[in-house]
Scaffold this motif. Structure first.
Motif, short mmCIF file in Angstrom:
data_model
loop_
_atom_site.label_atom_id
_atom_site.label_comp_id
_atom_site.label_asym_id
_atom_site.label_seq_id
_atom_site.Cartn_x
_atom_site.Cartn_y
_atom_site.Cartn_z
N HIS A 60 -26.74 54.82 3.56
CA HIS A 60 -26.55 53.57 2.81
C HIS A 60 -26.91 53.73 1.34
O HIS A 60 -26.12 53.34 0.46
CB HIS A 60 -27.36 52.43 3.44
CG HIS A 60 -26.88 52.06 4.81
ND1 HIS A 60 -27.44 51.03 5.52
CD2 HIS A 60 -25.91 52.57 5.61
CE1 HIS A 60 -26.83 50.92 6.69
NE2 HIS A 60 -25.90 51.85 6.77
N VAL A 61 -28.06 54.27 1.04
CA VAL A 61 -28.47 54.41 -0.37
C VAL A 61 -27.57 55.40 -1.11
O VAL A 61 -27.05 55.07 -2.19
CB VAL A 61 -29.96 54.81 -0.49
CG1 VAL A 61 -30.32 55.19 -1.92
CG2 VAL A 61 -30.85 53.67 0.00
N PRO A 62 -27.32 56.62 -0.57
CA PRO A 62 -26.43 57.52 -1.30
C PRO A 62 -25.02 56.96 -1.51
O PRO A 62 -24.43 57.13 -2.58
CB PRO A 62 -26.38 58.80 -0.46
CG PRO A 62 -27.45 58.68 0.55
CD PRO A 62 -27.90 57.27 0.61
N LEU A 63 -24.49 56.27 -0.50
CA LEU A 63 -23.15 55.67 -0.66
C LEU A 63 -23.16 54.61 -1.76
O LEU A 63 -22.26 54.58 -2.60
CB LEU A 63 -22.66 55.06 0.65
CG LEU A 63 -21.94 55.97 1.61
CD1 LEU A 63 -21.62 55.23 2.92
CD2 LEU A 63 -20.66 56.53 1.00
N TRP A 64 -24.15 53.73 -1.72
CA TRP A 64 -24.22 52.69 -2.75
C TRP A 64 -24.31 53.33 -4.13
O TRP A 64 -23.64 52.88 -5.06
CB TRP A 64 -25.43 51.78 -2.51
CG TRP A 64 -25.42 50.59 -3.42
CD1 TRP A 64 -24.82 49.39 -3.18
CD2 TRP A 64 -26.00 50.49 -4.73
NE1 TRP A 64 -25.00 48.55 -4.26
CE2 TRP A 64 -25.72 49.21 -5.23
CE3 TRP A 64 -26.72 51.38 -5.51
CZ2 TRP A 64 -26.14 48.78 -6.48
CZ3 TRP A 64 -27.14 50.95 -6.76
CH2 TRP A 64 -26.85 49.67 -7.24
#
Length: 196
Positions: free
Chosen positions: A19-23
């Protein structure tokens, strides 16, 4: 969905750790490089991380036999993008696919083409589809080349339908029928599953 391992890429479900890397890849820059090629005539509607995470969770909850968005990683485990689909007309067994490789260092080297091939294989194998389509624009030469390499045919060209930086481009629709797609039987192959 079981993980699908290719020579250079792996397709797997989006996990909490993504979630964090994609965002960050999608929204982390003022003008992300990937957006210059992925429908740049539409502005990127920025959302905060909480909204983004909620959207992903909602997509995962949908009761479809195949998730509508999955992660693309390198075989070494680096998250580089996503593949997706949406139903154009479910009653006709027609869906549209999409792909974004967010990291420019993985462009022009076959990662996207391989990921798209694995994705289309998986969709034709998993769902009773008649056709798979792909929409792009005439300025995205890499996407057009990838689709052509995979045997997708140009089915529609809507001339001067996309205005970007004071230049008109054509909207393109490409597609492949089930009987045109050479489905690979991956059952029993060693190394097919087990993404990092």
């Amino acid at each position: 969905m079981e993980e699908i391992l290719g020579e250079r890429v792996c397709l797997r479900e989006i996990e909490e750790k993504d979630h964090v890397p994609l965002w960050n890849m999608i929204y982390g820059e003022d003008s992300p490089e990937w957006k210059k090629w992925d429908a740049p005539y539409y502005s990127l509607e920025r959302i905060d991380f909480a909204q983004f995470e909620q959207q992903i969770r909602e997509q995962v909850k949908r009761e479809e036999p195949v998730p509508s968005r999955v992660a693309i990683t390198t075989t070494g485990g680096e998250l580089i993008g996503i593949v997706s689909y949406y139903w154009e007309h479910k009653l006709s067994f027609w869906l549209e696919v999409g792909i974004v490789i967010y990291k420019p260092e993985f462009w022009n080297s076959g990662y996207g083409t391989e990921a798209l091939k694995l994705w289309i294989d998986h969709l034709f194998t998993s769902l009773p589809l008649v056709r798979i389509g792909l929409a792009t624009w005439s300025g995205n030469h890499r996407m057009i080349r990838s689709a052509e390499k995979l045997g997708m045919k140009m089915e529609a060209r809507i001339r001067k339908a996309r205005l970007h930086q004071d230049t008109y481009y054509d909207a393109l629709r490409m597609g492949v029928l089930r009987e045109e797609w050479p489905i690979v039987d991956r059952t029993g192959e060693e190394g097919v599953h087990g993404c990092k």
